[in-house]
Write an enzyme that holds these catalytic residues in place. Structure first.
Site, mmCIF file in Angstrom:
data_model
loop_
_atom_site.group_PDB
_atom_site.id
_atom_site.type_symbol
_atom_site.label_atom_id
_atom_site.label_comp_id
_atom_site.label_asym_id
_atom_site.label_seq_id
_atom_site.Cartn_x
_atom_site.Cartn_y
_atom_site.Cartn_z
ATOM 1 N N GLY A 1 39.385 65.555 66.958
ATOM 2 C CA GLY A 1 38.726 66.205 68.093
ATOM 3 C C GLY A 1 39.737 66.955 68.939
ATOM 4 N N SER A 2 39.467 67.009 70.225
ATOM 5 C CA SER A 2 40.308 67.827 71.106
ATOM 6 C C SER A 2 41.606 67.103 71.489
ATOM 7 C CB SER A 2 39.526 68.139 72.378
ATOM 8 O OG SER A 2 39.268 66.938 73.075
ATOM 9 N N GLN B 1 30.044 75.550 74.118
ATOM 10 C CA GLN B 1 31.084 76.210 73.322
ATOM 11 C C GLN B 1 31.005 77.727 73.510
ATOM 12 O OE1 GLN B 1 33.643 74.666 71.499
ATOM 13 N NE2 GLN B 1 34.373 76.775 71.497
ATOM 14 N N GLU C 1 43.736 76.683 72.354
ATOM 15 C CA GLU C 1 42.747 76.741 71.280
ATOM 16 C C GLU C 1 41.390 77.142 71.854
ATOM 17 O OE1 GLU C 1 41.486 73.100 69.270
ATOM 18 O OE2 GLU C 1 41.800 74.152 67.375
ATOM 19 N N GLU D 1 43.841 63.759 64.639
ATOM 20 C CA GLU D 1 43.866 65.162 64.210
ATOM 21 C C GLU D 1 43.263 65.966 65.344
ATOM 22 O OE1 GLU D 1 45.395 66.427 61.861
ATOM 23 O OE2 GLU D 1 45.798 64.626 60.678
ATOM 24 N N GLY E 1 42.180 63.195 72.313
ATOM 25 C CA GLY E 1 43.185 62.578 71.437
ATOM 26 C C GLY E 1 44.230 61.823 72.250
ATOM 27 N N LYS F 1 31.487 56.477 65.071
ATOM 28 C CA LYS F 1 30.810 57.219 66.134
ATOM 29 C C LYS F 1 30.967 58.724 65.883
ATOM 30 C CE LYS F 1 31.623 59.181 69.920
ATOM 31 N NZ LYS F 1 30.594 60.234 69.833
ATOM 32 N N CYS G 1 39.626 73.656 62.960
ATOM 33 C CA CYS G 1 40.957 73.432 63.558
ATOM 34 C C CYS G 1 42.024 74.140 62.743
ATOM 35 C CB CYS G 1 41.246 71.944 63.695
ATOM 36 S SG CYS G 1 40.872 71.020 62.219
HETATM 37 P P1 ADP Z 1 35.141 68.583 70.912
HETATM 38 O O1 ADP Z 1 35.685 69.547 71.899
HETATM 39 O O2 ADP Z 1 35.337 68.933 69.485
HETATM 40 O O3 ADP Z 1 33.753 68.091 71.240
HETATM 41 P P2 ADP Z 1 36.059 65.998 71.748
HETATM 42 O O4 ADP Z 1 37.460 65.483 71.704
HETATM 43 O O5 ADP Z 1 35.388 66.072 73.071
HETATM 44 O O6 ADP Z 1 36.130 67.368 71.029
HETATM 45 O O7 ADP Z 1 35.125 65.155 70.808
HETATM 46 C C1 ADP Z 1 35.524 64.607 69.578
HETATM 47 C C2 ADP Z 1 34.927 63.212 69.439
HETATM 48 O O8 ADP Z 1 35.501 62.382 70.441
HETATM 49 C C3 ADP Z 1 33.409 63.170 69.655
HETATM 50 O O9 ADP Z 1 32.837 62.211 68.798
HETATM 51 C C4 ADP Z 1 33.308 62.741 71.095
HETATM 52 O O10 ADP Z 1 32.076 62.122 71.418
HETATM 53 C C5 ADP Z 1 34.464 61.749 71.184
HETATM 54 N N1 ADP Z 1 34.931 61.490 72.558
HETATM 55 C C6 ADP Z 1 34.876 62.317 73.626
HETATM 56 N N2 ADP Z 1 35.362 61.714 74.731
HETATM 57 C C7 ADP Z 1 35.741 60.464 74.354
HETATM 58 C C8 ADP Z 1 36.319 59.325 75.033
HETATM 59 N N3 ADP Z 1 36.600 59.355 76.319
HETATM 60 N N4 ADP Z 1 36.577 58.236 74.325
HETATM 61 C C9 ADP Z 1 36.321 58.174 72.989
HETATM 62 N N5 ADP Z 1 35.755 59.183 72.309
HETATM 63 C C10 ADP Z 1 35.473 60.318 72.967
#
Ligand code: ADP
Length: 478
Positions: free
Chosen positions: A225-226, A328, A380, A247, A230, A172, A281
């Site tokens: 991701g965030s 952003q 961040e 990460e 995470g 995904k 990052c």
């Molecule tokens: P960013 O701030 O870089 O968008 P996110 O953590 O929101 O960071 O997104 C990183 C990835 O995690 C994306 O593919 C996003 O769609 C996915 N994501 C966001 N929320 C969820 C969730 N609740 N469960 C699983 N994946 C998620």
């Protein structure tokens, strides 16, 4: 306009609606329309991966090698075209987009080699006459959830080792960058990947990602991701007692000592903090500078910044592309405002820019007179925003560098062997750079951090085997 489908069980799947992929350099330009999957599609993708898992795990290393190698070769041959697509959908410059695409090819090439070198051990038992054999087997079905800032390299460094070690994948990507994800999955299928081994489900994290996390048939999740997401991933993985690899963010320090080569220090700071629009990052967001060089360093950074062109990602001469989207941009501007309010001196930039095309253009922002306690030095930002922190000496610099909840990368600019060695040993980061930007890594060595930046086994290089395999110990009486 035709819709780019998802891939589920080797079939095209049209999803429940479409994502319009907007170019951040020109919001009138659509990079294409992409099928948005539902939670049920995610479940179908897991089922498809599961039904392909047995055969793929036994497919043989020559077949896996050939598919990964063919994929690497096609990505490399098309790096200009895919790099341009990447620059259009994400907003990094054309050179950065092409570089990232070439990196994805190198990663597939590396793991095409690793397929032929899956490690194992055979040794004598402590019980006379017995043998012990330690082998690595695939984990099974892995869920890969990726961010938007490296739309092809991060998917590559998760998908390549997953397939290399015989796993099936549900992938995904981030909603903002479906085009690179689609292109990569298309290439892999045309390279001969059997149906169901790699499934693509585009869609929102809260729906598609969440459905993956809640599916007990997924054996491992690798996420970038965030921190907030995470944590959610880790909690879901703990509930299901499955492997997880995270990460997340960084607040990476670059220390500049009095004896640093000024040109190198400015290069490291400006590249590390602002290239790729600061959306890495591994970006240097805290510039920790000793008193003797502080003023010269700040002046030289401002001079350098004033020569950088912020414009359309694919335009020749652009050094820094737009911010990825309105959300952003709002976040970057919010932090710039907080930086000002908390007493930082906005020495350069920070304002919205108008260009020929309507896009999310922001002049990189350099704050001076900041302290490590300020919000912009603790949280961040994930944009082109950096704070200079003035310190007395090396000892204070090291203490400030380590005073953070994160620990991804760190850097030091100095000519001193004593200080660079001490820093290398005592920096609380997973990756340490000496006279180099904090961003910019190799693909054949481990990538990852400490503290709040990373969780679980390292990614990339030979170390990737740890996450993507499970160990079996067999005892044999011959
Ligand atoms: P960013 O701030 O870089 O968008 P996110 O953590 O929101 O960071 O997104 C990183 C990835 O995690 C994306 O593919 C996003 O769609 C996915 N994501 C966001 N929320 C969820 C969730 N609740 N469960 C699983 N994946 C998620």
């Amino acid at each position: 306009m035709s819709i780019h489908h998802n891939f589920i069980g080797g079939e095209k799947s049209s999803g429940v609606s479409a994502i319009d992929n907007i170019n951040p350099s020109d919001t009138n330009d659509s990079v294409g329309s992409f099928a948005r999957a539902s939670a049920a599609d995610a479940e179908d993708a897991v089922a498809a991966a599961l039904s392909a898992a047995h055969d793929w795990a036994r497919s043989g290393i020559q077949m896996r090698h050939d598919i990964l190698k063919k994929t690497a070769d096609e990505i490399m041959a098309r790096k200009e075209e895919i790099g341009r697509l990447l620059a259009r959908e994400e907003g990094k410059t054309l050179a950065e987009g092409i570089g990232e695409t070439a990196r994805a090819a190198q990663i597939f090439d590396f793991f095409a080699g690793e397929v032929l070198r899956v490690p194992g051990e055979k040794m004598p038992s402590v019980r006379p006459g017995l043998d012990v054999e330690i082998t690595r087997e695939p984990v099974g079905v892995v869920g890969l959830i990726t961010p938007w800032n490296f739309p092809i390299a991060i998917p590559a460094w998760k998908i390549a080792p997953a397939l290399c070690y015989g796993n099936c994948v549900v992938f995904k990507p981030a909603e903002l960058v479906p085009a690179c994800a689609w292109t990569l999955v298309d290439i892999l299928h045309r390279a001969g990947l059997p149906a169901g081994v790699l499934n693509l489900v585009n869609g929102p994290g809260s729906v598609v990602g969440q459905a993956m996390l809640e599916d007990p048939r997924i054996n491992a999740v690798s996420f970038t991701g965030s921190v907030a997401t995470g944590r959610r991933v880790a909690e879901a993985c703990a509930r299901h007692m499955r492997k997880c690899q995270l990460e997340m963010g960084g607040k990476n320090p670059l220390v500049v000592l009095d004896d640093a080569d000024l040109d190198i220090a400015v290069d490291c700071a400006v590249n590390g903090a602002f290239f790729s629009t600061g959306q890495r990052c591994t970006a240097s967001s805290r510039l920790i500078v000793t008193e003797g060089i502080h003023n010269r360093f700040v002046e030289a950074c401002v001079e350098r910044l004033s020569s950088l062109v912020v414009d359309e990602a694919v335009k020749e001469g652009t050094h820094i592309g737009p911010v990825v989207d309105q959300n952003q941009l709002d976040q970057d501007e919010k932090y710039i405002e907080i930086g000002r309010r908390e007493g930082g001196n906005l020495r350069w930039g920070g304002e919205r820019l108008k260009r020929d095309k309507p896009g999310f253009y922001l002049q990189p922002a350099l704050f001076t007179d900041t302290t490590n306690a300020m919000t912009i030095n603790r949280e961040e930002v994930f944009g082109p925003v950096a704070g200079v922190i003035r310190v007395r000496d090396y000892d204070e610099a090291l203490a400030v560098a380590n005073d953070t909840q994160f620990g991804l990368t760190s850097g030091i600019c100095t000519d001193s062997l004593k200080y660079s060695s001490h820093f290398r040993r005592n920096s609380e980061a997973g990756m340490v750079m000496v006279n180099l930007p904090t961003a910019g890594v190799d693909y054949h060595v481990p990538f990852g951090g400490r503290k709040g930046s990373s969780y679980g086994p390292r990614e990339q290089g030979r170390y990737a085997v740890e996450f993507y395999t499970t160990v079996k110990t067999a005892y044999v009486r011959p």
